[in-house]
Design a protein around this motif. Sequence first.
Motif, mmCIF file in Angstrom:
data_model
loop_
_atom_site.group_PDB
_atom_site.id
_atom_site.type_symbol
_atom_site.label_atom_id
_atom_site.label_comp_id
_atom_site.label_asym_id
_atom_site.label_seq_id
_atom_site.Cartn_x
_atom_site.Cartn_y
_atom_site.Cartn_z
ATOM 1 N N LYS A 156 0.836 -1.206 0.000
ATOM 2 C CA LYS A 156 0.000 0.000 0.000
ATOM 3 C C LYS A 156 0.869 1.253 0.000
ATOM 4 N N MET B 147 -7.436 -4.394 5.354
ATOM 5 C CA MET B 147 -6.235 -4.574 4.538
ATOM 6 C C MET B 147 -5.613 -5.955 4.718
ATOM 7 N N ASP B 148 -5.649 -6.468 5.934
ATOM 8 C CA ASP B 148 -5.014 -7.756 6.245
ATOM 9 C C ASP B 148 -5.509 -8.187 7.621
#
Length: 106
Positions: free
Chosen positions: A60, A78-79
């Motif tokens: 990112k 995102m994760d």
Amino acid sequence: LRGANLLGANLRDADLRDAYLRDADLRGANLRDANDAPLLLQVGPWPVYIHRGYMRIGCKWLSVDKWRNFTDQEISEMDDHALDFWRSHREWLLAACDAQMATVRD
């Protein structure tokens, strides 16, 4: 400098090119005149790249302002481990971004 505690360190005029800063604590560090070098760090599982108002964590690559304004929900999407990472490292990563930008403005 792996694991170095640079809390409050004066790194004015330091040349940090090729410095290995994994796990270094840069909170409060004075990076003024540090040759406008990008900061390259390995923080936990993700590489972090900071330069000229942008920061890349993992894949990112976004403006520091964008990172600063993410909600917990956006980070967690995102994760699986992103929110824990961000909560642990957000303050000093953003401080490192601000310090690096001060070298560009001066």
